[in-house]
Scaffold this motif. Structure first.
Motif, PDB file in Angstrom:
ATOM      1  N   LEU A   1      39.573  24.718  55.108  1.00 15.89           N
ATOM      2  CA  LEU A   1      40.646  24.489  54.143  1.00 15.89           C
ATOM      3  C   LEU A   1      41.766  25.506  54.329  1.00 15.89           C
ATOM      4  CD1 LEU A   1      38.506  24.079  50.893  1.00 15.89           C
ATOM      5  CD2 LEU A   1      39.488  22.240  52.282  1.00 15.89           C
ATOM      6  N   PRO A   2      42.994  25.143  53.945  1.00 20.45           N
ATOM      7  CA  PRO A   2      44.053  26.154  53.887  1.00 20.45           C
ATOM      8  C   PRO A   2      43.802  27.083  52.706  1.00 20.45           C
ATOM      9  CG  PRO A   2      44.863  24.019  53.109  1.00 20.45           C
ATOM     10  CD  PRO A   2      43.483  23.784  53.630  1.00 20.45           C
ATOM     11  N   ILE A   3      43.675  28.371  52.974  1.00 19.84           N
ATOM     12  CA  ILE A   3      43.300  29.354  51.959  1.00 19.84           C
ATOM     13  C   ILE A   3      44.523  30.182  51.571  1.00 19.84           C
ATOM     14  CG2 ILE A   3      41.812  31.315  51.431  1.00 19.84           C
ATOM     15  CD1 ILE A   3      40.298  28.719  51.813  1.00 19.84           C
ATOM     16  N   THR A   4      44.793  30.236  50.268  1.00 21.40           N
ATOM     17  CA  THR A   4      45.909  31.041  49.772  1.00 21.40           C
ATOM     18  C   THR A   4      45.590  32.520  49.870  1.00 21.40           C
ATOM     19  OG1 THR A   4      46.597  29.291  48.252  1.00 21.40           O
ATOM     20  CG2 THR A   4      47.379  31.520  47.778  1.00 21.40           C
ATOM     21  N   SER A   5      44.392  32.917  49.463  1.00 19.41           N
ATOM     22  CA  SER A   5      43.986  34.317  49.548  1.00 19.41           C
ATOM     23  C   SER A   5      42.472  34.408  49.574  1.00 19.41           C
ATOM     24  CB  SER A   5      44.539  35.125  48.363  1.00 19.41           C
ATOM     25  OG  SER A   5      43.821  34.826  47.181  1.00 19.41           O
ATOM     26  N   ILE A   6      41.982  35.558  50.030  1.00 15.84           N
ATOM     27  CA  ILE A   6      40.549  35.839  50.016  1.00 15.84           C
ATOM     28  C   ILE A   6      40.339  37.185  49.332  1.00 15.84           C
ATOM     29  CG2 ILE A   6      38.447  36.164  51.375  1.00 15.84           C
ATOM     30  CD1 ILE A   6      39.642  34.488  53.567  1.00 15.84           C
ATOM     31  N   VAL A   7      39.453  37.208  48.349  1.00 18.27           N
ATOM     32  CA  VAL A   7      39.090  38.457  47.685  1.00 18.27           C
ATOM     33  C   VAL A   7      37.619  38.722  47.951  1.00 18.27           C
ATOM     34  CG1 VAL A   7      40.862  38.254  45.895  1.00 18.27           C
ATOM     35  CG2 VAL A   7      38.595  37.276  45.498  1.00 18.27           C
ATOM     36  N   GLY A   8      37.236  39.994  47.917  1.00 11.41           N
ATOM     37  CA  GLY A   8      35.849  40.342  48.188  1.00 11.41           C
ATOM     38  C   GLY A   8      35.385  41.487  47.318  1.00 11.41           C
ATOM     39  N   CYS A   9      34.063  41.580  47.139  1.00  7.26           N
ATOM     40  CA  CYS A   9      33.499  42.661  46.325  1.00  7.26           C
ATOM     41  C   CYS A   9      32.094  43.001  46.798  1.00  7.26           C
ATOM     42  CB  CYS A   9      33.472  42.273  44.845  1.00  7.26           C
ATOM     43  SG  CYS A   9      32.203  41.080  44.402  1.00  7.26           S
ATOM     44  N   ASP A  10      31.644  44.207  46.414  1.00 10.08           N
ATOM     45  CA  ASP A  10      30.251  44.586  46.606  1.00 10.08           C
ATOM     46  C   ASP A  10      29.407  43.932  45.509  1.00 10.08           C
ATOM     47  OD1 ASP A  10      30.810  46.068  48.835  1.00 10.08           O
ATOM     48  OD2 ASP A  10      31.001  47.970  47.770  1.00 10.08           O
ATOM     49  N   SER A  11      28.108  44.225  45.519  1.00  9.09           N
ATOM     50  CA  SER A  11      27.184  43.504  44.649  1.00  9.09           C
ATOM     51  C   SER A  11      27.293  43.807  43.152  1.00  9.09           C
ATOM     52  CB  SER A  11      25.746  43.773  45.088  1.00  9.09           C
ATOM     53  OG  SER A  11      25.592  43.514  46.450  1.00  9.09           O
ATOM     54  N   PRO A  12      27.215  45.072  42.731  1.00 11.08           N
ATOM     55  CA  PRO A  12      26.902  45.284  41.310  1.00 11.08           C
ATOM     56  C   PRO A  12      27.993  44.913  40.316  1.00 11.08           C
ATOM     57  CG  PRO A  12      26.454  47.248  42.640  1.00 11.08           C
ATOM     58  CD  PRO A  12      27.278  46.335  43.460  1.00 11.08           C
ATOM     59  N   LYS A  13      29.235  45.351  40.548  1.00 15.64           N
ATOM     60  CA  LYS A  13      30.208  45.302  39.464  1.00 15.64           C
ATOM     61  C   LYS A  13      31.246  44.198  39.596  1.00 15.64           C
ATOM     62  CE  LYS A  13      29.809  50.220  38.433  1.00 15.64           C
ATOM     63  NZ  LYS A  13      30.515  51.517  38.303  1.00 15.64           N
ATOM     64  N   GLY A  14      31.371  43.592  40.771  1.00 14.31           N
ATOM     65  CA  GLY A  14      32.335  42.524  40.929  1.00 14.31           C
ATOM     66  C   GLY A  14      33.769  42.977  40.812  1.00 14.31           C
ATOM     67  N   GLU A  15      34.080  44.194  41.319  1.00 12.41           N
ATOM     68  CA  GLU A  15      35.464  44.650  41.344  1.00 12.41           C
ATOM     69  C   GLU A  15      36.095  44.133  42.628  1.00 12.41           C
ATOM     70  OE1 GLU A  15      36.880  45.925  38.866  1.00 12.41           O
ATOM     71  OE2 GLU A  15      35.129  46.418  37.646  1.00 12.41           O
ATOM     72  N   PHE A  16      36.733  42.974  42.537  1.00 15.62           N
ATOM     73  CA  PHE A  16      37.267  42.313  43.721  1.00 15.62           C
ATOM     74  C   PHE A  16      38.528  42.999  44.227  1.00 15.62           C
ATOM     75  CE2 PHE A  16      34.585  39.032  41.975  1.00 15.62           C
ATOM     76  CZ  PHE A  16      34.107  38.344  43.103  1.00 15.62           C
ATOM     77  N   HIS A  17      38.681  42.950  45.552  1.00 19.07           N
ATOM     78  CA  HIS A  17      39.892  43.465  46.196  1.00 19.07           C
ATOM     79  C   HIS A  17      40.449  42.367  47.089  1.00 19.07           C
ATOM     80  CE1 HIS A  17      38.928  47.510  44.809  1.00 19.07           C
ATOM     81  NE2 HIS A  17      37.681  47.273  45.178  1.00 19.07           N
ATOM     82  N   GLN A  18      41.752  42.243  47.113  1.00 17.56           N
ATOM     83  CA  GLN A  18      42.385  41.251  47.963  1.00 17.56           C
ATOM     84  C   GLN A  18      42.579  41.816  49.358  1.00 17.56           C
ATOM     85  OE1 GLN A  18      45.257  38.858  46.068  1.00 17.56           O
ATOM     86  NE2 GLN A  18      46.304  38.260  47.942  1.00 17.56           N
ATOM     87  N   PHE A  19      42.313  40.972  50.358  1.00 19.69           N
ATOM     88  CA  PHE A  19      42.432  41.416  51.752  1.00 19.69           C
ATOM     89  C   PHE A  19      43.569  40.667  52.423  1.00 19.69           C
ATOM     90  CE2 PHE A  19      38.113  42.345  50.499  1.00 19.69           C
ATOM     91  CZ  PHE A  19      37.844  43.557  51.126  1.00 19.69           C
TER      92      PHE A  19
END
Length: 376
Positions: A358-376
């Motif tokens: 799919l065409p993706i506008t953005s991708i965010v990612g996080c580690d397991s425990p807290k879900g503090e997402f960061h945009q890449f």
């Protein structure tokens, strides 16, 4: 009004709860009024969030309430979701013991699950074979769509009479007493909310695309729609849709078996809240499968939704880092992406951009425990 939609991309257990809480935090930080909208499934959800509460870090697994509840964000339930008063009362008491903000809920439209639905669910051999959480969701959904539908607006005695008759079973006093007590509790706690009064609507799906009642891997599916097909066109128009995945594949219940590799341990032992139960069975993990992800998108014809923005939310980045590599399937072949430090997260994001159909506008990612997402 902004609309954000959080969808599980595969078989559930991807991290929808942390994505919803993150979106709620962002909304509050912007001075907005967020509202979580439950629009699929029922209390079989298990959305784990972790946040600071009263000066201490608290973890909660949300089954019945929206995953913004620890932040004081209200939850409204559409008629396409289901509620169990007994489950809600029990979870309310757990939250109260944690000194959490009291859930603010509007359950007026949601069909009711009774103990007789749960009993029928657990005693139905076909349902158990297909896969069930043992929460009565399938039976209650089937009953509701046969015309025997009740909400919190009905009288509990009427509900119990009709539902027990529907299954052809005698009334059982302990069931009835539990149900009536929880029903009265829930009716007292439910308030009137209007979606139009909020700045941000955050739609929280349960389970994943491949468990959809019509578009999943039959017969090992849930009772309800799990994707954008559960929403109205007006909900999707100009919305931001977040498809959530882990960096590895998960499967709870009967059906698809993830591909595993010797020496490649993917269990997030410290933070995992999925546990063995007699209805779902063991929690299974395996290498990530881009072919399967694109199959899920194709089954739901996600590419045809041109009136919204598509995002990917990748969780559990730290788990593959701990294992030193992200192993994945693409076009049936197995590949390995070495992971040496958090700087390697960028390579995971590039991998998703390259291999998602799919065409993706953005991708965010996080580690397991807290879900503090960061945009890449």
């Amino acid at each position: 009004m902004k609309r954000h939609i959080v969808i599980g991309s595969l078989f559930g257990d991807e991290g929808k709860g942390v994505a919803v809480q993150w979106l709620c935090k962002k909304s509050l930080a912007e001075g907005h009024r967020p509202l979580v909208v439950r629009f699929t499934g029922g209390p079989q959800a298990a959305h784990t969030v972790c946040t600071e509460l009263n000066g201490t870090e608290q973890t909660h697994v949300f089954a019945s309430f929206g995953s913004g509840t620890l932040l004081g964000v209200p939850t409204i339930y559409r008629s396409s979701s289901l509620i169990d008063p007994i489950c809600m009362k029990n979870e309310w008491e757990v939250l109260d013991a944690k000194q959490s903000p009291c859930p603010i809920i509007d359950v007026r439209r949601a069909p009711i699950i009774t103990p007789y639905d749960v009993e029928a669910n657990r005693n139905d051999s076909q349902n158990r074979s297909d896969g069930t959480c043992g929460k009565g969701v399938y039976m209650a959904w089937k009953r509701t769509h046969s015309g025997v539908c009740f909400t919190i607006n009905d009288h509990p005695e009427t509900i119990l009479n009709h539902v027990s008759a529907y299954y052809g079973v005698e009334r059982y006093l302990p069931y009835d007493e539990m149900f009536v007590e929880a029903f009265d509790f829930l009716r007292e706690k439910s308030v009137s909310l209007e979606e139009e009064a909020f700045d941000d609507l955050i739609f929280e799906s349960t389970q994943g695309l491949l468990l959809d009642a019509e578009r999943g891997f039959l017969p090992h599916v849930t009772a309800t729609s799990t994707g954008l097909n559960a929403l109205e066109d007006a909900d999707i128009e100009e919305s931001d849709v977040y498809f959530v995945v882990r960096t590895y594949l998960t499967r709870h219940g009967n059906g698809y078996e993830p591909k595993t590799m010797d020496g490649y341990e993917l269990d997030d032992v410290e933070n995992e809240t999925n546990v063995l139960n007699e209805f779902q069975g063991r929690f299974k993990t395996g290498v990530f499968d881009f072919d399967l992800l694109n199959e899920a998108f194709a089954r739901h014809d996600i590419a045809s939704y041109r009136n919204c923005r598509i995002h990917m939310a990748v969780t559990h980045l730290d788990v593959v880092l701990q294992n030193g590599a992200m192993n994945y399937l693409q076009n049936g072949d197995l590949y390995q992406l070495p992971m040496s430090s958090e700087a390697s997260y960028e390579s995971i994001i590039r991998l998703f951009r390259k291999n998602v159909s799919l065409p993706i506008t953005s991708i965010v990612g996080c580690d397991s425990p807290k879900g503090e997402f960061h945009q890449f």
